[in-house]
Design an enzyme around this catalytic site. Structure first.
Site, short mmCIF file in Angstrom:
data_model
loop_
_atom_site.label_atom_id
_atom_site.label_comp_id
_atom_site.label_asym_id
_atom_site.label_seq_id
_atom_site.Cartn_x
_atom_site.Cartn_y
_atom_site.Cartn_z
N HIS A 230 0.84 -1.20 0.00
CA HIS A 230 0.00 0.00 0.00
C HIS A 230 0.88 1.26 0.00
O HIS A 230 0.79 2.11 0.90
CB HIS A 230 -0.85 -0.07 1.28
CG HIS A 230 -1.97 0.91 1.40
ND1 HIS A 230 -1.81 2.26 1.23
CD2 HIS A 230 -3.28 0.72 1.69
CE1 HIS A 230 -2.97 2.86 1.43
NE2 HIS A 230 -3.87 1.94 1.71
N ASP B 91 -10.65 6.42 -5.32
CA ASP B 91 -10.43 5.17 -4.59
C ASP B 91 -10.90 4.03 -5.51
O ASP B 91 -12.09 3.75 -5.60
CB ASP B 91 -11.23 5.19 -3.27
CG ASP B 91 -10.81 4.07 -2.33
OD1 ASP B 91 -10.01 3.21 -2.75
OD2 ASP B 91 -11.32 4.05 -1.19
N GLU C 104 -1.03 1.11 -5.39
CA GLU C 104 -0.78 -0.11 -4.61
C GLU C 104 -0.76 -1.32 -5.54
O GLU C 104 -1.72 -1.54 -6.28
CB GLU C 104 -1.89 -0.26 -3.56
CG GLU C 104 -2.08 1.00 -2.72
CD GLU C 104 -3.37 0.96 -1.91
OE1 GLU C 104 -3.79 -0.13 -1.48
OE2 GLU C 104 -3.96 2.03 -1.70
C1 BG6 Z 1 -6.95 2.10 0.32
C2 BG6 Z 1 -8.42 1.82 0.23
O1 BG6 Z 1 -6.23 1.02 -0.16
O2 BG6 Z 1 -6.59 2.34 1.68
C3 BG6 Z 1 -9.20 2.96 0.82
O3 BG6 Z 1 -8.78 1.57 -1.14
C4 BG6 Z 1 -8.74 3.23 2.25
O4 BG6 Z 1 -10.58 2.68 0.77
C5 BG6 Z 1 -7.24 3.45 2.26
O5 BG6 Z 1 -9.42 4.37 2.76
C6 BG6 Z 1 -6.64 3.69 3.65
O6 BG6 Z 1 -6.94 2.65 4.49
P1 BG6 Z 1 -6.49 2.70 6.01
O7 BG6 Z 1 -7.08 1.47 6.61
O8 BG6 Z 1 -4.98 2.68 6.02
O9 BG6 Z 1 -7.03 3.97 6.57
#
Ligand code: BG6
Length: 300
Positions: free
Chosen positions: A169, A213, A272
């Site tokens: 991510h 997103d 990602e």
């Molecule tokens: C992304 C998702 O990968 O991560 C989003 O597609 C999400 O929907 C984002 O808001 C952040 O996620 P987190 O759990 O780290 O706040």
């Protein structure tokens, strides 16, 4: 002997690989070699900085990021595993799985030709086993040099097939998210999470001028972030990944999140490399699956 002393004794390379206390009293490993510098937080095996020599920072870390036991860090390279997004049946389980919130052990450190290699293995404690009752190993190997390589390897050590979702991510540092484009996703179908998961198709390069997103499916190809403000291209080369998530929360969502920092949404972009949504990976007993990326930077 303290945990850090033990790590330095076993894996440290003076001047190149140093284990120390980082922000929030979280142990980190700092790498500095002839090609680059990098910092990895041991919890989550979470990389929070990678700067190839002579370049600017490539990885975005929120100025309001919180560093705490059992919490994920806003920025860097969180690992989403063994599911992506919310758990399919239990809303109390953490979004994006638990790998980014638990300790990992160091398994190897080596250095050759300006590249430092550091391997980690996740610690599967009882809490993790309650959420994911499967026999498996999860390793992560960083190769830190002029390029940044990351391999996420899931090994099925049990007797039944495993099904996982996963993502690296990565938050990339950008000059101004509203001025860049992302190449490599043209004509790919995507699930639009801000429009009720509607299935759409990409036409041309991706640009960002509102909350984005999206889970791009059938997207095994390399992506390039073309950033005219930082005057650079970031190349994302990947293997073992058939989906690509592009995320920027934009203003309102960022304000609700509370840890994205003032104007943070303009300076970050997540691209990602993933296996997400309907794209899950099945791993047969005794087999392994590797999701690998290689990042590099080139002047525009
Ligand atoms: C992304 C998702 O990968 O991560 C989003 O597609 C999400 O929907 C984002 O808001 C952040 O996620 P987190 O759990 O780290 O706040």
């Amino acid at each position: 002997m303290s945990e850090l002393d033990t790590l330095n004794k076993q894996y440290g390379i003076p001047g190149e690989v140093v284990f120390k206390m980082g922000p929030g009293d979280q142990p980190v490993v700092e790498v500095s070699n002839q090609s680059a510098t990098a910092t990895i937080v041991l919890q989550g095996a979470h990389l929070i900085s990678w700067v190839p020599n002579g370049e600017q920072q490539v990885i975005w870390l929120s100025e309001d990021a919180k560093f705490a036991k059992g919490k994920s860090i806003r920025g860097g390279v969180p690992v989403c595993w063994p599911w992506f997004g919310p758990h399919e049946s239990n809303k109390d389980f953490p979004a994006h799985g638990y790998a980014r919130m638990v300790p990992w052990n160091v398994t190897e450190v080596s250095s050759a030709k300006g590249v430092t290699r550091i391997g980690f293995r996740i610690v599967q404690d009882e809490k993790a086993k309650a959420m994911w009752p499967h026999d498996c190993e999860l390793d992560m190997v960083y190769s830190i040099g002029k390029k940044l390589g990351i391999e996420l390897i899931t090994r099925n050590t049990g007797k039944q097939a495993l099904v996982i979702g996963e993502a690296l991510h990565t938050y990339f540092e950008v000059g101004d998210v509203s001025k860049l484009k992302i190449e490599g996703l043209d004509k790919r179908p995507y699930l639009d999470k801000v429009d009720n998961f509607k299935r759409k198709q990409q036409n041309g390069a991706v640009t960002i001028s509102e909350e984005v997103d999206r889970i791009y499916l059938e997207s095994p190809d390399d992506c390039i972030i073309v950033d005219p403000v930082m005057q650079r291209r970031i190349h994302i080369v990947k293997q073992g990944s058939h989906s690509t998530v592009v995320w920027n929360p934009w203003i309102e969502k960022a304000n609700q999140m509370g840890d994205l920092g003032p104007q943070g949404y303009l300076k970050m972009l997540c691209v990602e490399s993933a296996n997400a949504a309907e794209d899950v990976v099945e791993i047969k007993p005794g087999k392994e699956h590797c999701l690998a990326v290689n990042y590099s930077v080139e002047a525009l």
